[in-house]
Write an enzyme that holds these catalytic residues in place. Structure first.
Site, mmCIF file in Angstrom:
data_model
loop_
_atom_site.group_PDB
_atom_site.id
_atom_site.type_symbol
_atom_site.label_atom_id
_atom_site.label_comp_id
_atom_site.label_asym_id
_atom_site.label_seq_id
_atom_site.Cartn_x
_atom_site.Cartn_y
_atom_site.Cartn_z
ATOM 1 N N GLU A 72 -11.863 7.315 -3.988
ATOM 2 C CA GLU A 72 -12.366 7.920 -2.761
ATOM 3 C C GLU A 72 -12.315 9.446 -2.820
ATOM 4 O O GLU A 72 -11.437 10.032 -3.452
ATOM 5 C CB GLU A 72 -11.574 7.395 -1.562
ATOM 6 C CG GLU A 72 -11.846 5.910 -1.373
ATOM 7 C CD GLU A 72 -11.175 5.306 -0.150
ATOM 8 O OE1 GLU A 72 -11.840 4.552 0.563
ATOM 9 O OE2 GLU A 72 -9.988 5.586 0.086
ATOM 10 N N CYS A 111 -11.742 16.913 -0.939
ATOM 11 C CA CYS A 111 -10.490 16.342 -1.433
ATOM 12 C C CYS A 111 -10.851 15.375 -2.560
ATOM 13 O O CYS A 111 -11.506 14.357 -2.342
ATOM 14 C CB CYS A 111 -9.782 15.639 -0.276
ATOM 15 S SG CYS A 111 -8.216 14.901 -0.747
ATOM 16 N N CYS A 127 -2.321 5.309 -8.531
ATOM 17 C CA CYS A 127 -1.287 6.252 -8.962
ATOM 18 C C CYS A 127 -0.063 5.447 -9.370
ATOM 19 O O CYS A 127 0.305 4.488 -8.706
ATOM 20 C CB CYS A 127 -0.926 7.214 -7.839
ATOM 21 S SG CYS A 127 0.314 8.435 -8.331
ATOM 22 N N CYS A 174 5.054 6.250 -4.577
ATOM 23 C CA CYS A 174 5.717 6.727 -3.364
ATOM 24 C C CYS A 174 5.440 5.707 -2.259
ATOM 25 O O CYS A 174 4.282 5.346 -2.024
ATOM 26 C CB CYS A 174 5.191 8.096 -2.950
ATOM 27 S SG CYS A 174 5.269 9.325 -4.266
ATOM 28 N N CYS A 228 2.654 6.066 0.638
ATOM 29 C CA CYS A 228 1.297 6.455 0.239
ATOM 30 C C CYS A 228 0.474 5.224 -0.124
ATOM 31 O O CYS A 228 0.886 4.422 -0.967
ATOM 32 C CB CYS A 228 1.396 7.403 -0.960
ATOM 33 S SG CYS A 228 -0.178 7.751 -1.748
ATOM 34 N N CYS A 271 -4.981 11.909 5.079
ATOM 35 C CA CYS A 271 -4.030 12.010 3.967
ATOM 36 C C CYS A 271 -3.258 10.717 3.807
ATOM 37 O O CYS A 271 -2.736 10.177 4.773
ATOM 38 C CB CYS A 271 -2.986 13.086 4.250
ATOM 39 S SG CYS A 271 -3.649 14.701 4.415
HETATM 40 N N1 SAH Z 1 -0.189 12.949 -6.100
HETATM 41 C C1 SAH Z 1 -0.313 14.223 -5.487
HETATM 42 C C2 SAH Z 1 -1.647 14.437 -4.817
HETATM 43 C C3 SAH Z 1 -2.187 13.327 -3.969
HETATM 44 S S1 SAH Z 1 -1.318 12.988 -2.479
HETATM 45 C C4 SAH Z 1 0.819 14.478 -4.511
HETATM 46 O O1 SAH Z 1 1.550 13.537 -4.201
HETATM 47 O O2 SAH Z 1 0.976 15.607 -4.096
HETATM 48 C C5 SAH Z 1 -1.838 14.287 -1.398
HETATM 49 C C6 SAH Z 1 -0.908 14.467 -0.163
HETATM 50 O O3 SAH Z 1 -0.998 13.371 0.768
HETATM 51 C C7 SAH Z 1 0.548 14.568 -0.564
HETATM 52 O O4 SAH Z 1 1.249 15.590 0.094
HETATM 53 C C8 SAH Z 1 1.035 13.223 -0.153
HETATM 54 O O5 SAH Z 1 2.376 13.187 -0.090
HETATM 55 C C9 SAH Z 1 0.298 13.020 1.165
HETATM 56 N N2 SAH Z 1 0.404 11.672 1.695
HETATM 57 C C10 SAH Z 1 0.565 10.534 0.987
HETATM 58 N N3 SAH Z 1 0.661 9.479 1.816
HETATM 59 C C11 SAH Z 1 0.566 9.949 3.079
HETATM 60 C C12 SAH Z 1 0.566 9.323 4.367
HETATM 61 N N4 SAH Z 1 0.651 8.001 4.494
HETATM 62 N N5 SAH Z 1 0.423 10.113 5.457
HETATM 63 C C13 SAH Z 1 0.286 11.450 5.316
HETATM 64 N N6 SAH Z 1 0.265 12.081 4.129
HETATM 65 C C14 SAH Z 1 0.393 11.349 3.015
HETATM 66 FE FE1 SF4 Z 2 0.905 9.227 -6.237
HETATM 67 FE FE2 SF4 Z 2 0.618 8.949 -3.601
HETATM 68 FE FE3 SF4 Z 2 2.977 9.693 -4.628
HETATM 69 FE FE4 SF4 Z 2 0.869 11.404 -4.677
HETATM 70 S S1 SF4 Z 2 1.918 10.614 -2.859
HETATM 71 S S2 SF4 Z 2 2.322 10.946 -6.346
HETATM 72 S S3 SF4 Z 2 -0.818 9.935 -4.989
HETATM 73 S S4 SF4 Z 2 1.962 7.720 -4.978
#
Ligand code: SAH
Ligand code: SF4
Length: 374
Positions: free
Chosen positions: A91, A104, A111, A115, A118, A351
């Site tokens: 996406e 974006c 990934c 986390c 996410c 996000c």
């Molecule tokens: N992997 C990289 C880039 C992609 S994530 C990283 O983690 O930075 C981009 C942003 O979206 C990051 O700050 C991530 O922590 C945030 N993000 C992930 N899941 C989210 C959620 N459920 N609500 C709000 N922000 C989120």
């Molecule tokens: Fe990967 Fe999502 Fe963690 Fe970013 S926030 S490192 S995209 S699992």
């Protein structure tokens, strides 16, 4: 197989042209057609000799990822789902503001860093994106937005204040994936974004967001130091390791040391720390104070993001009061702290909500290991 010209930086395209016996300035001409004007049809590149156009059609192609679907939010945000082969989709999100249009961009199919908060992490991991698939997101977005505007669709494009005449004026590597885990392709793709013969975006207008892959961050500082955002999300190692497994490999002190070193090369004199506020987990005033103490030594801005929920996440949105309180603690401590406005949540483009379609190879591998052990 025909070469996909979206895979090439200008130096790589120049080399490829040399194998056809063509001069470097021809490569530059084609590169400009491709990226500055968004032209994908060699026949339309009218200042090239007919013979060269024919040879390009024979040996090369312009093949961006195909659009599977396009969603337009009431707030002007546009999200695309792109086909990246055998059941996989990624996406990309366009976020218009008055003075800029931010794209974006995704760097991986899923990934591997897992986390818990996410949606991308939850979907598992399939593979790295190629340069053509990363640059292709920008190539297609500009063309689609221009076409929509031409058709008279209610589409928001940045005003004349935008630095670029094209819809996308800024790129954030914040879509699906950990960009530093696909280092070479991401660096090549970003160098196309920065190239004056292509998109000509300044290093301040291209931001890479990382969860903190420290050894790669040090490499990026030397290779292509663009604006940097670091996902922190917790003020101490104990909590951060629970939320972000990567912290077990690279704890906070190492990450902050790498951030400080990065600033010696960065186009901006601060790092942006992203901090997702998870209700009842990391959003207390005491944690805000701990964060303020932690970041004392690093010139930075803090971008607070209220958690965006997705099914079965197990986390909750913070209350608006908790968000305001957390921000106020940081402001009182002298930080620049902003709360990110949620955009495109009616089309699941906010996000952390990007899940695409990921054929998860991690899970399959786990299953295989179990089977072998059985
Ligand atoms: N992997 C990289 C880039 C992609 S994530 C990283 O983690 O930075 C981009 C942003 O979206 C990051 O700050 C991530 O922590 C945030 N993000 C992930 N899941 C989210 C959620 N459920 N609500 C709000 N922000 C989120
Ligand atoms: Fe990967 Fe999502 Fe963690 Fe970013 S926030 S490192 S995209 S699992």
């Amino acid at each position: 197989m025909r070469a996909n010209l979206l895979d090439f930086t200008l130096p790589a395209l120049t080399e490829w042209f040399a194998t056809l016996g063509e001069k470097p300035f021809r490569a530059k001409q084609v590169f400009r057609w491709l990226h500055q004007r968004g032209e994908g049809d060699f026949a339309a590149m009218t200042d090239l000799a007919k013979g060269l156009r024919a040879r390009l059609a024979e040996h090369a192609e312009v093949r961006p990822p195909a659009i599977l679907s396009e969603h337009r939010s009431a707030d002007g945000t546009v999200k695309w789902l792109f086909d990246v082969g055998i059941g996989n989709g990624i996406e990309t999100v366009y976020i218009p503001e008055d003075d800029r249009g931010t794209l974006c961009v995704s760097s991986q199919v899923g990934c591997a860093l897992d986390c818990g908060f996410c949606a991308t992490g939850r979907s598992g991991f399939n593979r790295d994106l190629s340069v053509a698939e990363i640059v292709g997101q920008l190539w297609v977005a500009n063309r689609r937005l221009e076409a929509l505007a031409k058709e008279g669709a209610a589409i928001r494009l940045p005003g004349a204040a935008g630095a670029s005449p094209r819809p996308v004026t800024n790129v954030v590597m914040m879509g699906m994936g950990e960009p530093l885990n696909n280092f070479e392709n991401v660096v090549a793709a970003m160098s196309v974004m920065l190239d004056d013969n292509a998109y000509g975006l300044s290093r301040r207008r291209v931001t890479l967001s990382t969860s903190g892959v420290v050894h790669q961050l040090r490499k990026l500082a030397a290779r292509l130091p663009v604006a940097l955002a670091v996902s922190l999300h917790a003020p101490d190692d104990e909590l951060r390791s629970r939320l972000m497994p990567i912290n077990r490999s690279y704890p906070i002190a190492e990450l902050l040391a790498a951030c400080k070193a990065y600033l010696e090369h960065a186009p901006r004199d601060f790092i942006t720390f992203e901090y997702i506020l998870l209700g009842g987990v990391n959003d207390s005033p005491a944690q805000a104070r701990a964060l303020a103490a932690l970041l004392r030594e690093v010139p930075c801005k803090v971008n607070l993001i209220a958690f965006n929920p997705f099914p079965d996440s197990g986390f909750e949105r913070p209350s608006p009061e908790a968000v305001a309180r957390f921000r106020d603690v940081l402001l009182d401590a002298g930080y620049v702290a902003t709360v990110r406005r949620t955009r495109g949540d009616d089309i699941d483009a906010a996000c952390g909500q990007l899940a695409g379609q990921v054929v998860n190879r991690m899970r399959k591998r786990t299953v295989r290991i179990h089977r072998e052990a059985a």
